[in-house]
Design an enzyme around this catalytic site. Structure first.
Site, PDB file in Angstrom:
ATOM      1  N   ASP A   1       2.894  -4.787   8.079  1.00  0.00           N
ATOM      2  CA  ASP A   1       1.673  -3.994   7.920  1.00  0.00           C
ATOM      3  C   ASP A   1       0.492  -4.956   8.022  1.00  0.00           C
ATOM      4  OD1 ASP A   1      -0.593  -2.777   6.969  1.00  0.00           O
ATOM      5  OD2 ASP A   1       0.342  -1.936   5.172  1.00  0.00           O
TER       6      ASP A   1
ATOM      7  N   GLN B   1      -4.610  -5.476   6.709  1.00  0.00           N
ATOM      8  CA  GLN B   1      -5.564  -6.400   6.084  1.00  0.00           C
ATOM      9  C   GLN B   1      -5.516  -7.805   6.684  1.00  0.00           C
ATOM     10  OE1 GLN B   1      -7.868  -5.428   4.172  1.00  0.00           O
ATOM     11  NE2 GLN B   1      -7.153  -3.429   3.512  1.00  0.00           N
TER      12      GLN B   1
ATOM     13  N   LYS C   1     -10.589  -0.881  10.369  1.00  0.00           N
ATOM     14  CA  LYS C   1     -10.704  -2.064   9.494  1.00  0.00           C
ATOM     15  C   LYS C   1     -11.078  -3.309  10.287  1.00  0.00           C
ATOM     16  CE  LYS C   1      -7.445  -0.303   6.110  1.00  0.00           C
ATOM     17  NZ  LYS C   1      -8.130   0.042   4.852  1.00  0.00           N
TER      18      LYS C   1
ATOM     19  N   HIS D   1       0.867  -1.182   0.000  1.00  0.00           N
ATOM     20  CA  HIS D   1       0.000   0.000   0.000  1.00  0.00           C
ATOM     21  C   HIS D   1       0.907   1.236   0.000  1.00  0.00           C
ATOM     22  CE1 HIS D   1      -2.755   2.969   1.881  1.00  0.00           C
ATOM     23  NE2 HIS D   1      -3.729   2.199   1.447  1.00  0.00           N
TER      24      HIS D   1
ATOM     25  N   CYS E   1      -4.676   2.452  -3.847  1.00  0.00           N
ATOM     26  CA  CYS E   1      -3.460   2.952  -3.175  1.00  0.00           C
ATOM     27  C   CYS E   1      -2.289   2.000  -3.367  1.00  0.00           C
ATOM     28  CB  CYS E   1      -3.690   3.202  -1.691  1.00  0.00           C
ATOM     29  SG  CYS E   1      -4.874   4.499  -1.370  1.00  0.00           S
TER      30      CYS E   1
HETATM   31  N1  PMP Z   1      -1.850  -0.850   4.477  1.00  0.00           N
HETATM   32  C1  PMP Z   1      -2.767  -1.611   3.878  1.00  0.00           C
HETATM   33  C2  PMP Z   1      -2.387  -2.977   3.403  1.00  0.00           C
HETATM   34  C3  PMP Z   1      -4.064  -1.126   3.699  1.00  0.00           C
HETATM   35  O1  PMP Z   1      -4.983  -1.889   3.100  1.00  0.00           O
HETATM   36  C4  PMP Z   1      -4.391   0.172   4.179  1.00  0.00           C
HETATM   37  C5  PMP Z   1      -5.775   0.746   4.005  1.00  0.00           C
HETATM   38  N2  PMP Z   1      -6.328   0.566   2.732  1.00  0.00           N
HETATM   39  C6  PMP Z   1      -3.388   0.913   4.806  1.00  0.00           C
HETATM   40  C7  PMP Z   1      -2.135   0.377   4.936  1.00  0.00           C
HETATM   41  C8  PMP Z   1      -3.651   2.292   5.338  1.00  0.00           C
HETATM   42  O2  PMP Z   1      -4.545   2.237   6.400  1.00  0.00           O
HETATM   43  P1  PMP Z   1      -5.120   3.591   7.049  1.00  0.00           P
HETATM   44  O3  PMP Z   1      -5.632   4.417   5.906  1.00  0.00           O
HETATM   45  O4  PMP Z   1      -6.208   3.121   7.942  1.00  0.00           O
HETATM   46  O5  PMP Z   1      -4.011   4.245   7.766  1.00  0.00           O
END
Ligand code: PMP
Length: 405
Positions: free
Chosen positions: A199, A202, A225, A122, A363
């Site tokens: 990270d 997910q 999430k 991401h 993203c």
């Molecule tokens: N890492 C991953 C794998 C994600 O899916 C996401 C959210 N789509 C993020 C980071 C960022 O999370 P947040 O916007 O809640 O900080």
């Protein structure tokens, strides 16, 4: 095994309609819906306990502090950290990664030192490091993947050099659903004396996580999430590492003594929590973790696996369907394109049928480039989704194809 239909009653939003049709919410990788207990926690705490935490001698402040610190313990238990002082509350995954990237680069990296990330990260786990690259001259190295969407471990091993300082990778891809072999990635990194940030944005909502069993040095995730509120997240860091890193932001809460000549910092985890924390959010996050724990993370995982396998088989029978991410170990994220149909058109038509999916680059632009597409349509599952919602998705895609072709 929990009763999915009954569980849906805990989520008031799931019974609403959009455009006069029942909502089919399949955008759970972006954010999950909230059970009543989470929303009620927020309301109740504001109505009956609200006071700033930590420094107050009065009754409410002490009660709010107790709730906040008990929530930290709930998070500790949920991911099996050794100590609650290893749990730092942040605004979310993004802030957690930025905190580590900034403090780690400042204290542990010189120009020319290297960080290993993967091609399926991401943006938050790419750009946070690029900001440090620009500031300190550090170098990003990228683990490639095969066409199924699995990281190439042989290539990963070859990326290590005497300048490698940290590895930062996703547990589960938000586009491909690939569950990366993080225990193995960590084992290899540790053999090179290199720490690893995982990270977990997910993974935390979908599978039991034991940070000690994985051997993770840092593990980060977002509350929203995992059925918790927006604006709160977690950085887990092994004490040895958090102790070595400098504070990320300055302010109240994070200090022991301040003078104009010299300031000393508070102990862990408060060193990393400048300013008034989101104590309302931490309590609500703890309620969300209690909620999924009561259902059982193994059962949630089993339920979502069933949905995913069924979705894959239904979608694959649609002519012109192309699925992105065919890893052997996968989670409940299904990205796809249908020949001749723009993902935005597909998403818009599904929306008109009441089906919420996400379209675009998710993203993860470098991953889109690797796959040779500009974007995909993504359906992502949660504990409350049903087989009939998967049917609605498949039928919706077929109808959209007929209309668009
Ligand atoms: N890492 C991953 C794998 C994600 O899916 C996401 C959210 N789509 C993020 C980071 C960022 O999370 P947040 O916007 O809640 O900080």
């Amino acid at each position: 095994m929990y009763d999915t239909v009954k569980t849906r009653e805990d989520f008031p939003i799931l019974s609403r309609t959009v455009y006069g049709r029942p909502l089919v919410y399949l955008d759970n990788a972006a954010t999950t819906q909230k059970p009543r207990c989470v929303v009620e926690s927020i309301v109740n705490e504001y109505y009956s306990v609200n006071a700033n935490v930590h420094r107050g001698v009065h009754f409410l402040s002490q009660q709010a502090t107790e709730l906040h610190e008990n929530s930290r313990e709930t998070v500790r238990r949920f991911i099996n950290a050794r100590s609650a002082s290893e749990i730092v509350f942040t605004r979310g995954t993004t802030e957690s990664v930025n905190l580590v990237a900034s403090s780690f680069a400042d204290s542990q990296m010189q120009a020319g030192d290297e960080v290993i990330v993967s091609v399926m990260e991401h943006h938050s786990n790419i750009v946070s490091w690029q900001l440090q690259a620009a500031r300190k001259g550090i170098v990003l190295k990228v683990i490639p993947m095969n066409d199924q969407g699995e990281l190439l471990l042989d290539e990963y091993e070859k990326l290590f050099t005497p300048r490698t300082r940290i590895v930062s990778v996703a547990h589960v891809s938000n586009v491909l659903g690939t569950v990366n072999p993080v225990a193995e990635l960590i084992r290899i990194a540790h053999a090179h004396d290199v720490p690893v940030l995982i990270d977990g944005a997910q993974s935390i909502p979908h599978t039991p996580v034991d940070v000690q069993a994985l051997g993770a040095d840092f593990y980060v995730f977002s509350g929203h999430k995992v059925y918790g509120p927006t604006g709160i997240g977690v950085l887990y860091g092994r004490e040895e590492w958090l102790d070595r890193l400098p504070p990320y932001q300055g302010g109240g809460e994070m200090i022991k003594n301040v003078s104009f000549e010299k300031t000393t910092f508070n102990e862990l985890p408060f060193k990393f929590e400048a300013g008034t924390p989101d104590y309302i959010g931490s309590t609500a996050l703890a309620r969300a973790l209690d909620y999924v724990s009561a259902l059982g993370m193994e059962d949630i995982e089993r339920h979502e696996r069933g949905l995913t396998l069924y979705a894959l088989s239904r979608l694959k029978s649609i002519p012109g369907m192309r699925i992105f991410g065919e890893a052997e170990h996968r989670s409940g994220v299904v990205s796809f394109l249908v020949d001749g149909v723009h993902p935005l058109d597909m998403g818009t038509l599904l929306d008109r049928m009441g089906i919420a999916v996400r379209t675009g680059h998710h993203c993860a632009e470098p991953l889109m480039r690797r796959m040779g597409v500009e974007g995909t349509v993504r359906a992502s599952f949660a504990l409350y989704n049903t087989m009939s919602e998967v049917d609605a998705l498949a039928e919706g895609i077929e109808r959209a194809c007929k209309m668009l072709r």
